[in-house]
Design an enzyme around this catalytic site. Structure first.
Site, PDB file in Angstrom:
ATOM      1  N   PRO A 194      37.454  -7.999 -26.208  1.00 43.52           N
ATOM      2  CG  PRO A 194      37.590  -5.795 -25.490  1.00 43.52           C
ATOM      3  CD  PRO A 194      38.415  -6.932 -26.008  1.00 43.52           C
ATOM      4  CD  GLU A 195      34.187 -12.241 -29.929  1.00 45.73           C
ATOM      5  OE1 GLU A 195      33.259 -12.288 -30.748  1.00 45.73           O
ATOM      6  OE2 GLU A 195      34.906 -13.202 -29.654  1.00 45.73           O
ATOM      7  CG  HIS A 220      48.017  -2.269 -17.372  1.00 51.57           C
ATOM      8  ND1 HIS A 220      49.204  -2.246 -18.073  1.00 51.57           N
ATOM      9  CD2 HIS A 220      48.102  -3.306 -16.510  1.00 51.57           C
ATOM     10  CE1 HIS A 220      49.970  -3.246 -17.655  1.00 51.57           C
ATOM     11  NE2 HIS A 220      49.321  -3.902 -16.706  1.00 51.57           N
ATOM     12  NE  ARG A 259      47.800  -9.138 -25.330  1.00 46.38           N
ATOM     13  CZ  ARG A 259      47.427 -10.184 -26.065  1.00 46.38           C
ATOM     14  NH1 ARG A 259      46.275 -10.763 -25.798  1.00 46.38           N
ATOM     15  NH2 ARG A 259      48.174 -10.638 -27.029  1.00 46.38           N
ATOM     16  NE  ARG A 297      32.821 -13.773 -51.626  1.00 52.76           N
ATOM     17  CZ  ARG A 297      33.148 -12.670 -50.995  1.00 52.76           C
ATOM     18  NH1 ARG A 297      34.031 -12.688 -50.018  1.00 52.76           N
ATOM     19  NH2 ARG A 297      32.604 -11.530 -51.342  1.00 52.76           N
TER      20      ARG A 297
END
Ligand code: ZN
Length: 271
Positions: A2-3, A91, A110, A152
């Site tokens: 999930p983002e 789960h 997971r 950077r």
């Protein structure tokens, strides 16, 4: 995984069933997530009203009068609303049962997610205190990225995926935003001009808000707040498209590894 859009959609999807509701009971079937679920959670949450639900980065913050539950969905976690008669599956590790008869159910095959409790301001929690700005706020703009990026040498993709710089830009959306901005993911962050950062900011905001509007990207395990999968996946331009022709110039999409993550780009459109 999930983002940010999926977490935001989860937040919006479950909010009407959670905010203003009183917790009747908490059932924990599996305590060992990324960190063990604190013993105090049950006692702290029982009979409390959830007064506010917010998202910060990919954390969901459930505020009560005496503390805050912090949930992170990890790699494969999801939250959905079920009627408390619906039996749990393998789960489904945690149920938060409300007096309304609805249950907030946490599933995580997971077990990389986390459910934590803090009595203090969650923004000062060690997991949240170092986080950069939210990408969809006014604070996130070209000057900010430009100034931070000078000198950077890190690739731009890794730079925008660093949560200390900006939160919530995961692998899928980093690949997509860089494609739309015409910037090659390997380009050094410090070498990119302010004009190109302006374009990138616009594309990051576009790709994230479009995904939120469309209901999130279903890649593997995401189920949105109402139990329907999102369908933004059909609109991805480069992510998971190695060898496919670029939609703009027909060059085959390149795949490389960058910072241990699969990285996709068009070698013609992105420089
Ligand atoms: Zn192209």
């Amino acid at each position: 995984m999930p983002e940010l859009p999926e977490v935001e959609i989860t937040c919006q999807g479950i909010s009407p069933f959670v905010v203003g509701q009183t917790v009747k009971e908490i059932i924990i079937r599996e305590r060992q997530l990324r960190w063990p679920i604190p013993i105090a959670l049950k006692r702290s949450l029982k009979n409390k009203i959830i007064i506010k639900l917010n998202r910060r980065a990919k954390y969901l913050l459930f505020y009560t009068g005496n503390g805050c539950m912090i949930i992170h969905l990890g790699m494969s976690g999801s939250l959905r609303i079920v009627k408390d008669v619906e039996p749990p599956e393998r789960h489904d590790h945690v149920d938060i049962i409300f007096k309304s008869g609805h249950t907030l159910r946490y599933r995580d095959p997971r077990k990389f997610g986390s459910i934590l409790w803090t009595k203090h301001d969650p923004m000062k929690h060690m997991l949240l205190s170092h986080l950069g700005p939210e990408p969809l706020t006014h604070e996130f703009q070209a000057d900010y990225l430009y100034v931070l990026s000078r000198k950077r040498t890190k690739p731009i993709k890794n730079f925008i995926m660093d949560s200390r710089i900006v939160v919530g830009i995961g692998n899928i959306y980093a690949n997509e935003a860089l494609y739309h901005a015409g910037i090659r993911p390997t380009q050094k962050a410090g070498k990119i001009s302010k004009i190109r950062y302006k374009r990138l900011i616009v594309e990051i905001k576009n790709v994230l808000s479009h995904a939120i509007k469309k209901g999130g990207t279903t890649i593997r395990d995401f189920i949105n707040g109402e139990g329907k999968p999102g369908y933004f996946k059909n609109e991805l331009q480069v992510y998971d498209k190695a060898g496919h022709p670029c939609n703009s110039c027909k060059t085959a999409i390149t795949i490389i590894r960058l910072g241990q993550r699969s990285t996709f780009y068009c070698a013609n459109c992105q420089t």
